[in-house]
Design a protein around this motif. Structure first.
Motif, mmCIF file in Angstrom:
data_model
loop_
_atom_site.group_PDB
_atom_site.id
_atom_site.type_symbol
_atom_site.label_atom_id
_atom_site.label_comp_id
_atom_site.label_asym_id
_atom_site.label_seq_id
_atom_site.Cartn_x
_atom_site.Cartn_y
_atom_site.Cartn_z
ATOM 1 N N MET A 107 -36.277 47.519 3.403
ATOM 2 C CA MET A 107 -37.731 46.735 3.430
ATOM 3 C C MET A 107 -37.028 44.823 3.202
ATOM 4 O O MET A 107 -36.054 44.943 2.418
ATOM 5 C CB MET A 107 -39.045 46.927 3.084
ATOM 6 N N GLY A 108 -37.961 44.203 3.817
ATOM 7 C CA GLY A 108 -38.177 42.988 2.986
ATOM 8 C C GLY A 108 -37.165 42.463 4.411
ATOM 9 O O GLY A 108 -37.137 40.721 3.963
ATOM 10 N N ARG A 109 -36.333 42.919 4.907
ATOM 11 C CA ARG A 109 -35.949 42.321 6.310
ATOM 12 C C ARG A 109 -36.136 41.795 7.319
ATOM 13 O O ARG A 109 -35.523 41.333 7.569
ATOM 14 C CB ARG A 109 -34.778 44.123 6.659
ATOM 15 N N SER A 110 -37.085 42.263 7.446
ATOM 16 C CA SER A 110 -37.503 41.007 8.938
ATOM 17 C C SER A 110 -38.339 40.433 8.256
ATOM 18 O O SER A 110 -39.127 39.217 8.837
ATOM 19 C CB SER A 110 -38.408 42.050 9.466
ATOM 20 N N GLU A 111 -39.053 39.822 6.976
ATOM 21 C CA GLU A 111 -39.655 38.426 6.695
ATOM 22 C C GLU A 111 -39.041 37.391 6.674
ATOM 23 O O GLU A 111 -39.781 36.243 6.396
ATOM 24 C CB GLU A 111 -40.193 38.652 4.886
ATOM 25 N N LYS A 112 -37.540 37.189 7.068
ATOM 26 C CA LYS A 112 -37.172 36.188 7.278
ATOM 27 C C LYS A 112 -37.862 34.868 7.541
ATOM 28 O O LYS A 112 -37.742 33.741 6.777
ATOM 29 C CB LYS A 112 -35.653 36.587 8.109
ATOM 30 N N LYS A 113 -38.139 34.523 8.651
ATOM 31 C CA LYS A 113 -38.560 33.848 8.673
ATOM 32 C C LYS A 113 -40.015 33.568 8.363
ATOM 33 O O LYS A 113 -40.550 32.231 7.834
ATOM 34 C CB LYS A 113 -39.365 33.776 10.782
ATOM 35 N N SER B 178 -49.232 19.166 6.691
ATOM 36 C CA SER B 178 -47.877 19.209 6.276
ATOM 37 C C SER B 178 -47.624 21.206 6.133
ATOM 38 O O SER B 178 -46.814 21.825 5.288
ATOM 39 C CB SER B 178 -48.149 18.775 4.799
ATOM 40 N N GLU B 179 -48.226 21.360 7.021
ATOM 41 C CA GLU B 179 -48.408 23.231 6.486
ATOM 42 C C GLU B 179 -47.209 23.562 7.713
ATOM 43 O O GLU B 179 -47.031 24.715 7.786
ATOM 44 C CB GLU B 179 -49.022 24.442 6.901
ATOM 45 N N LYS B 180 -47.170 22.660 8.432
ATOM 46 C CA LYS B 180 -46.112 22.442 9.152
ATOM 47 C C LYS B 180 -45.119 24.254 9.103
ATOM 48 O O LYS B 180 -45.020 24.974 9.981
ATOM 49 C CB LYS B 180 -44.966 21.812 9.200
ATOM 50 N N LYS B 181 -44.282 23.504 7.958
ATOM 51 C CA LYS B 181 -43.146 24.765 8.026
ATOM 52 C C LYS B 181 -44.106 26.677 7.592
ATOM 53 O O LYS B 181 -42.772 27.558 8.114
ATOM 54 C CB LYS B 181 -42.193 24.381 6.851
ATOM 55 N N LEU B 182 -45.271 26.590 7.034
ATOM 56 C CA LEU B 182 -45.635 27.148 6.311
ATOM 57 C C LEU B 182 -45.820 28.479 8.031
ATOM 58 O O LEU B 182 -45.597 30.022 7.602
ATOM 59 C CB LEU B 182 -46.771 27.359 5.831
ATOM 60 N N LEU B 183 -46.014 27.486 9.081
ATOM 61 C CA LEU B 183 -46.676 28.155 10.007
ATOM 62 C C LEU B 183 -45.366 28.808 10.556
ATOM 63 O O LEU B 183 -45.530 30.366 11.271
ATOM 64 C CB LEU B 183 -46.995 27.256 10.836
ATOM 65 N N HIS B 184 -44.242 28.830 10.353
ATOM 66 C CA HIS B 184 -43.261 29.677 10.752
ATOM 67 C C HIS B 184 -42.767 31.108 11.316
ATOM 68 O O HIS B 184 -42.927 31.630 9.978
ATOM 69 C CB HIS B 184 -41.899 28.764 10.061
ATOM 70 N N GLY B 185 -43.239 31.442 12.015
ATOM 71 C CA GLY B 185 -43.095 32.943 12.083
ATOM 72 C C GLY B 185 -44.793 34.009 12.186
ATOM 73 O O GLY B 185 -44.795 34.978 12.669
ATOM 74 N N THR B 186 -45.849 33.042 11.961
ATOM 75 C CA THR B 186 -47.083 33.547 11.773
ATOM 76 C C THR B 186 -48.025 33.234 12.780
ATOM 77 O O THR B 186 -48.378 33.732 12.921
ATOM 78 C CB THR B 186 -47.613 32.933 10.218
ATOM 79 N N LEU B 187 -47.471 32.199 13.634
ATOM 80 C CA LEU B 187 -48.056 31.524 14.611
ATOM 81 C C LEU B 187 -47.948 32.593 16.097
ATOM 82 O O LEU B 187 -49.420 33.102 16.075
ATOM 83 C CB LEU B 187 -47.174 30.697 15.542
ATOM 84 N N THR C 101 -60.194 28.731 11.304
ATOM 85 C CA THR C 101 -59.529 28.364 10.103
ATOM 86 C C THR C 101 -59.995 26.854 8.708
ATOM 87 O O THR C 101 -59.499 26.711 8.556
ATOM 88 C CB THR C 101 -58.228 28.376 9.562
ATOM 89 N N ASP C 102 -61.571 27.113 9.815
ATOM 90 C CA ASP C 102 -61.878 25.807 9.226
ATOM 91 C C ASP C 102 -60.594 24.350 9.215
ATOM 92 O O ASP C 102 -60.772 24.066 8.473
ATOM 93 C CB ASP C 102 -62.311 25.567 7.861
ATOM 94 N N GLU C 103 -59.613 24.383 10.224
ATOM 95 C CA GLU C 103 -59.481 23.753 11.094
ATOM 96 C C GLU C 103 -57.865 23.938 8.987
ATOM 97 O O GLU C 103 -56.998 22.580 9.027
ATOM 98 C CB GLU C 103 -59.773 22.149 11.017
ATOM 99 N N ALA C 104 -58.275 24.653 8.448
ATOM 100 C CA ALA C 104 -56.719 24.556 8.031
ATOM 101 C C ALA C 104 -55.771 24.735 8.635
ATOM 102 O O ALA C 104 -54.532 23.970 8.141
ATOM 103 C CB ALA C 104 -57.428 25.470 6.655
ATOM 104 N N ILE C 105 -55.271 25.457 10.556
ATOM 105 C CA ILE C 105 -54.537 25.576 10.958
ATOM 106 C C ILE C 105 -54.910 24.746 11.915
ATOM 107 O O ILE C 105 -55.457 25.255 12.699
ATOM 108 C CB ILE C 105 -53.997 27.262 11.089
ATOM 109 N N LEU C 106 -53.789 23.689 12.259
ATOM 110 C CA LEU C 106 -53.986 23.448 13.340
ATOM 111 C C LEU C 106 -52.608 23.795 14.827
ATOM 112 O O LEU C 106 -51.358 23.963 14.053
ATOM 113 C CB LEU C 106 -53.475 21.922 13.249
ATOM 114 N N VAL C 107 -52.909 24.098 15.500
ATOM 115 C CA VAL C 107 -51.910 24.540 16.369
ATOM 116 C C VAL C 107 -51.996 23.804 17.494
ATOM 117 O O VAL C 107 -52.884 23.828 18.665
ATOM 118 C CB VAL C 107 -52.609 26.138 17.209
ATOM 119 N N GLU C 108 -50.485 23.238 17.254
ATOM 120 C CA GLU C 108 -50.035 22.338 18.754
ATOM 121 C C GLU C 108 -49.987 22.490 19.516
ATOM 122 O O GLU C 108 -49.274 23.740 19.800
ATOM 123 C CB GLU C 108 -48.856 21.093 17.756
#
Lengths: 111, 111
Positions: free
Chosen positions: A1-7, B4-13, B39-46
């Motif tokens: 596990m933890g394998r696909s959390e990559k991104k 500045s949450e840009k990178k955090l969104l990675h894989g979550t969008l 999300t009260d604008e905490a997450i902006l979707v470009e």
DNA sequence: ATGCGGTACCTAGACTGTCAAGGTATACGG
DNA sequence: CCGTATACCTTGACAGTCTAGGTACCGCAT
């Protein structure tokens, strides 16, 4: 596990490293092992991600390093937080919690 | 904010989009606005992130689309979850919660 | 003695997803 | 008629992770 959390790790590793060092000086390898242990292996820290991250953080003056000797008598590079690192940790922790609350509010509404 | 949450969104969008559609069919633009609102604008979707994501998900057969007309009488592409999409949503939600718990256990121990 | 696994570091290249910044077209209000 | 909002799309830059390779040394079992 933890394998696909990559991104998902994207942008979070730096914060995790800073946090780890807030408990005191540690060498790179130990940082990785500590994070894995602390998360029950839910987060695996690959060396190809770790070392670039350490380099990055040191270049940004959030960490400082010194060569030393590990618990097992091997040559190891020890990292410690700088003042700016401590400050960056506070900011990025707050940012992550804000972000994660936002995601949670969508994925798990009512909790 | 949310800047500045840009990178955090990675894989979550992707997961957020799937979740949005679990409430019913919606067109792209509406998906983005809904996430931001929720999300009260905490997450902006470009849009430069959104449309590639929709394309990606449809190609993976997690979404299907049809052209239609929006609430404001404009041409719009409506997306809906497929069965595989619903399944993927469950998995990636669980995965995200697992990951986020792990990060929290490090960043906010004792909470 | 030799080989294997663990410790500890490093790097190159591929990959992937986000973003900024551009574009199109239509509708509505002032 | 001009700006703003709706609604879609695309290109190119960028950043961070991963895979897969490498070095070196140590202790232990074969």
């Amino acid at each position: 596990m933890g394998r696909s959390e990559k991104k998902l790790l994207h942008g979070t590793l730096d914060t995790l490293v800073l946090k780890t060092l807030s408990h005191g000086e540690r060498h790179g390898y130990a940082i990785a092992r500590w994070i894995e242990q602390e998360t029950d292996e839910a987060i695996l820290v690959e060396e190809g991600s770790l070392y670039p991250a350490l380099y990055r953080l040191e270049k940004k003056d959030l960490l400082q390093s010194r060569w030393g000797v590990s618990e097992l008598d091997r040559r190891a590079k020890f990292y410690a937080l700088t003042d700016r690192g401590r400050q960056a940790l506070d900011e990025s922790t707050a940012e992550w919690l804000r972000f994660s609350d936002a995601v949670r509010s969508i994925l798990a509404p009512g909790s």
